[in-house]
Write an enzyme that holds these catalytic residues in place. Sequence first.
Site, PDB file in Angstrom:
ATOM      1  N   LEU A 165     -16.588 -60.980 -54.445  1.00 53.47           N
ATOM      2  CA  LEU A 165     -17.311 -59.481 -53.783  1.00 53.47           C
ATOM      3  C   LEU A 165     -17.971 -58.713 -55.092  1.00 53.47           C
ATOM      4  CD1 LEU A 165     -18.637 -57.397 -52.481  1.00 53.47           C
ATOM      5  CD2 LEU A 165     -16.657 -55.989 -52.787  1.00 53.47           C
ATOM      6  N   TYR A 166     -16.446 -59.697 -56.342  1.00 50.69           N
ATOM      7  CA  TYR A 166     -17.523 -59.403 -57.569  1.00 50.69           C
ATOM      8  C   TYR A 166     -18.090 -59.826 -58.647  1.00 50.69           C
ATOM      9  CZ  TYR A 166     -16.169 -58.104 -62.756  1.00 50.69           C
ATOM     10  OH  TYR A 166     -16.514 -57.356 -63.731  1.00 50.69           O
ATOM     11  N   ALA A 167     -17.729 -61.247 -58.169  1.00 53.10           N
ATOM     12  CA  ALA A 167     -19.192 -62.443 -58.000  1.00 53.10           C
ATOM     13  C   ALA A 167     -20.320 -62.579 -57.838  1.00 53.10           C
ATOM     14  CB  ALA A 167     -18.673 -63.672 -58.424  1.00 53.10           C
TER      15      ALA A 167
ATOM     16  N   SER B 270     -21.686 -59.185 -56.797  1.00 50.37           N
ATOM     17  CA  SER B 270     -22.616 -58.543 -57.074  1.00 50.37           C
ATOM     18  C   SER B 270     -23.301 -58.627 -58.385  1.00 50.37           C
ATOM     19  CB  SER B 270     -21.586 -56.860 -57.545  1.00 50.37           C
ATOM     20  OG  SER B 270     -20.548 -57.798 -58.363  1.00 50.37           O
ATOM     21  N   LYS B 271     -22.686 -58.848 -59.645  1.00 51.51           N
ATOM     22  CA  LYS B 271     -22.455 -59.401 -61.115  1.00 51.51           C
ATOM     23  C   LYS B 271     -24.098 -60.151 -60.961  1.00 51.51           C
ATOM     24  CE  LYS B 271     -20.551 -56.167 -63.643  1.00 51.51           C
ATOM     25  NZ  LYS B 271     -21.118 -55.744 -64.465  1.00 51.51           N
TER      26      LYS B 271
END
Length: 243
Positions: free
Chosen positions: A151-153, A155-156
């Site tokens: 999820l973090y990857a 979004s970024k």
Amino acid sequence: MNGKVVLVTGGSRGIGAATALRLAREGADVALTYVQGKEAAEEVVRGIEALGRRGLALRADSSDAAEAAESVGRVVEAFGRLDVLVNNVGVGVLGPLESLSLADVDRVLSVNVRGVFLASQAAAARLERGGRIVTIGTCMTQRVPGAGGTLYATSKSALVGLTKALARELGERGIAANIVHPGPVDTDMNPADGPGAAGQAAMTSVGRFGTAEEVASMVAYLAGAEASYVTGAEFSVDGGYAA
């Protein structure tokens, strides 16, 4: 950057605070946003003012669409202009893919993608020739070394596309947009002596965590006049993490 006005979102601690203070040392007046860390934000403002510059702390939740955009207008109202937007704000939810809830997805995307987009959109309407948009990404857009970062990857990584598109759309107006990808950096959220820190340091080629000030130095370059021919680019400040 004498006489320039900068907005650093999420500027009460970590990379955001280091960036706010670095740009103030370069001569800029600096506003910063925060959500919960009012005392920390006010401490950064005191540091800015101690450098002889104007500082301003604004409570603004980037997960709120209206607040994400309105923070830009509040800075212009207070300081009369805006020259640089630093999209630093972000949240990270790490964990196995099957453990991520819809609430997790909505929270991360609303802050890391929608909030950054809306702040950039609002800033683009205010910036004049020579303006800058600098966004803080992550080394995980270039290398995801293990499970748990989906999820973090995601979004970024969206911010890379946003940055390149902004560079194309705003280039004729003399406005540059770039993105900085920090590697493991010693902050409250990811301390160099925390659990798993040794493994993160080992993934770099230099064998250590970076400092918030090392990332801030890259932001300062991209925000300044010397980077006028630099736009739509990605810059890694990761100690060789993605090498």
